[in-house]
Every structure is written in structure tokens, then in C-alpha cells.
Design a protein around this motif. Structure first.
Motif, PDB file in Angstrom:
ATOM      1  N   LEU A  38      12.282  -8.954   4.972  1.00 13.50           N
ATOM      2  CA  LEU A  38      11.470  -9.110   3.770  1.00 13.50           C
ATOM      3  C   LEU A  38      10.774  -7.808   3.377  1.00 13.50           C
ATOM      4  CD1 LEU A  38      10.453 -11.045   1.616  1.00 13.50           C
ATOM      5  CD2 LEU A  38       8.600 -11.676   3.162  1.00 13.50           C
ATOM      6  N   LEU A  39      10.319  -7.035   4.348  1.00 14.54           N
ATOM      7  CA  LEU A  39       9.660  -5.759   4.059  1.00 14.54           C
ATOM      8  C   LEU A  39      10.639  -4.789   3.405  1.00 14.54           C
ATOM      9  CD1 LEU A  39       7.155  -3.994   4.222  1.00 14.54           C
ATOM     10  CD2 LEU A  39       7.865  -3.359   6.547  1.00 14.54           C
ATOM     11  N   TRP A  40      11.862  -4.701   3.929  1.00 14.43           N
ATOM     12  CA  TRP A  40      12.868  -3.819   3.319  1.00 14.43           C
ATOM     13  C   TRP A  40      13.177  -4.291   1.899  1.00 14.43           C
ATOM     14  CZ3 TRP A  40      14.608   0.859   3.786  1.00 14.43           C
ATOM     15  CH2 TRP A  40      15.711   1.242   3.037  1.00 14.43           C
ATOM     16  N   GLN A  41      13.300  -5.593   1.708  1.00 15.48           N
ATOM     17  CA  GLN A  41      13.570  -6.142   0.382  1.00 15.48           C
ATOM     18  C   GLN A  41      12.434  -5.817  -0.591  1.00 15.48           C
ATOM     19  OE1 GLN A  41      16.486  -7.549  -0.580  1.00 15.48           O
ATOM     20  NE2 GLN A  41      17.160  -6.963   1.463  1.00 15.48           N
ATOM     21  N   GLU A  42      11.194  -5.851  -0.087  1.00  8.49           N
ATOM     22  CA  GLU A  42      10.060  -5.470  -0.936  1.00  8.49           C
ATOM     23  C   GLU A  42      10.157  -3.999  -1.322  1.00  8.49           C
ATOM     24  OE1 GLU A  42       5.187  -5.349  -1.129  1.00  8.49           O
ATOM     25  OE2 GLU A  42       6.151  -5.795   0.781  1.00  8.49           O
ATOM     26  N   ALA A  45      12.717  -3.645  -4.005  1.00  5.83           N
ATOM     27  CA  ALA A  45      12.227  -4.186  -5.284  1.00  5.83           C
ATOM     28  C   ALA A  45      11.180  -3.264  -5.912  1.00  5.83           C
ATOM     29  CB  ALA A  45      11.644  -5.583  -5.073  1.00  5.83           C
ATOM     30  N   VAL A  46      10.248  -2.778  -5.114  1.00  2.18           N
ATOM     31  CA  VAL A  46       9.199  -1.894  -5.634  1.00  2.18           C
ATOM     32  C   VAL A  46       9.816  -0.577  -6.108  1.00  2.18           C
ATOM     33  CG1 VAL A  46       7.135  -0.572  -5.000  1.00  2.18           C
ATOM     34  CG2 VAL A  46       7.335  -2.958  -4.323  1.00  2.18           C
ATOM     35  N   TRP A  49      11.453  -1.151  -9.425  1.00  3.31           N
ATOM     36  CA  TRP A  49      10.505  -1.236 -10.533  1.00  3.31           C
ATOM     37  C   TRP A  49      10.046   0.161 -10.955  1.00  3.31           C
ATOM     38  CZ3 TRP A  49       5.790   0.298 -12.123  1.00  3.31           C
ATOM     39  CH2 TRP A  49       5.304  -0.301 -13.282  1.00  3.31           C
ATOM     40  N   ALA A 146       5.757  -0.381   6.406  1.00  3.20           N
ATOM     41  CA  ALA A 146       4.769  -1.150   5.635  1.00  3.20           C
ATOM     42  C   ALA A 146       3.619  -0.249   5.186  1.00  3.20           C
ATOM     43  CB  ALA A 146       4.246  -2.317   6.475  1.00  3.20           C
ATOM     44  N   LEU A 149       4.804   2.099   2.367  1.00  3.95           N
ATOM     45  CA  LEU A 149       4.929   1.365   1.114  1.00  3.95           C
ATOM     46  C   LEU A 149       3.547   1.109   0.511  1.00  3.95           C
ATOM     47  CD1 LEU A 149       6.623  -0.207  -0.945  1.00  3.95           C
ATOM     48  CD2 LEU A 149       6.589  -2.146   0.626  1.00  3.95           C
ATOM     49  N   GLN A 150       2.609   0.702   1.335  1.00  2.00           N
ATOM     50  CA  GLN A 150       1.234   0.447   0.881  1.00  2.00           C
ATOM     51  C   GLN A 150       0.583   1.728   0.361  1.00  2.00           C
ATOM     52  OE1 GLN A 150      -0.446  -2.427   0.561  1.00  2.00           O
ATOM     53  NE2 GLN A 150      -2.184  -1.310  -0.264  1.00  2.00           N
ATOM     54  N   THR A 153       2.166   2.769  -3.139  1.00  2.00           N
ATOM     55  CA  THR A 153       1.790   1.918  -4.267  1.00  2.00           C
ATOM     56  C   THR A 153       0.286   1.954  -4.534  1.00  2.00           C
ATOM     57  OG1 THR A 153       1.755  -0.036  -2.829  1.00  2.00           O
ATOM     58  CG2 THR A 153       3.791   0.401  -4.043  1.00  2.00           C
TER      59      THR A 153
END
Length: 175
Positions: A38-42, A45-46, A49, A146, A149-150, A153
Motif C-alpha cells: 500500500l505504501l508503494w502504491q501511495e 499515486a502521489v 498526481w 514512508a 514520502l511524508q 509532500t
């Protein structure tokens, strides 16, 4: 060179340059579990975008600027050739509207900011897939992804907020 060696080199050649053909995508992690995480998928996706938003902002900015420059040139020619004042003034007003839209929507700063964030995320994804520092320790790599990514963003959100606040004229703290 043997036929087997030819096949091996042919098989490696596309992989050696596969990263160059990603354009708008990220490399895939080696394991199916990581690709399904799920983290890789996020992250994917991010990244998507920000990549799309950067492209959209660039195209809007360049389109507005090119149109404003063209209208400015046409206004100059019309004024020099004695065209009706209403036509010349209307086109000049169009330049003002286009420049006002650019100022209001901040397409240029957003383009730069979104592209920088997308490229930061791409860089982190490549490092993650390559399993190099800071993603080389299997026990901490997911947590570091994680955090990366945080960080990316959060920094982008703060930059965007500052840009919008400044443009709105509310960069002064309330009493």
C-alpha cells in the motif's frame, strides 16, 4: 560470440535503458510484495498526481504567456497601422486579463514546485528500487520510504500554502 551469448546481451540491453522509457512512471520494485504494498502504491499515486499537475501547470503557464505575447505584438501592429481604437484596446485588455489569470492562479510557481516534488519522489523511488542508502537496510527501508514520502509532500504543501498566502496578500500574521 555464441548464440547463447547473443541472446544474453540482447536480453540485457533493453533492461539497461528501460529506466529511460519510464516517462511519467516509476520503476517497479523487484518483488511482487513490494509492488503490491500500500505504501508503494501511495508513492506511485502521489508521484502521478504531482507529475500530471506539473505538466498541466506548465502547459497553462506557457499557453497564457504565449497568447499574451502574441496579443501584445498584435496590439503594437494594430496601433501602428491605425486600426480602430476599440479593437486595439480590446486586445490590450485581453493581455491584462491573461496576465491577471497567471498572477491569480500562479501557474509558473506551481509548475516549478510540482515538478520539483515529482522529481524528488522519482529520485526516492529509484533509490528504493535500487536498494541503496537510505533504503539498503531491509528492516528500515519501508519506514524510510514512508518518511521520504511524508517529507516531500509536507514540504510541497507548505510551499503551496506560502505561495497562495503571499499572492492573496495575507502573508502578514493576524494581530
Amino acid at each position: 560470440m555464441s548464440n547463447r551469448a547473443d541472446q544474453a546481451s540482447v536480453g540485457r540491453a533493453p533492461d539497461a535503458v528501460a529506466w529511460q522509457s519510464l516517462k511519467g512512471r516509476l520503476p517497479d520494485p523487484r518483488s511482487e510484495d513490494e509492488r503490491a504494498d500500500l505504501l508503494w502504491q501511495e508513492l506511485v499515486a502521489v508521484f502521478g498526481w504531482y507529475d500530471s499537475a506539473a505538466t498541466r501547470s506548465r502547459l497553462l503557464y506557457q499557453g497564457l504567456k504565449l497568447t499574451a505575447i502574441t496579443l501584445g505584438a498584435v496590439v503594437t501592429v494594430l496601433a501602428a497601422t491605425g486600426a480602430p481604437a476599440a479593437l486595439t484596446a480590446s486586445l490590450a485588455g485581453g493581455v491584462v486579463v491573461l496576465e491577471g489569470a497567471q498572477q491569480m492562479f500562479q501557474f509558473h510557481p506551481n509548475w516549478i514546485s510540482y515538478r520539483a516534488t515529482a522529481e524528488t519522489l522519482r529520485h526516492q523511488a529509484f533509490r528504493y528500487v535500487a536498494e541503496v542508502s537510505p533504503f539498503d537496510d531491509p528492516t528500515t527501508r519501508r519506514a524510510r520510504l514512508a518518511a521520504s514520502l511524508q517529507d516531500a509532500t509536507s514540504m510541497e504543501s507548505a510551499t503551496w500554502t506560502d505561495t497562495m498566502r503571499t499572492e492573496a496578500g495575507s502573508d502578514v500574521d493576524p494581530p
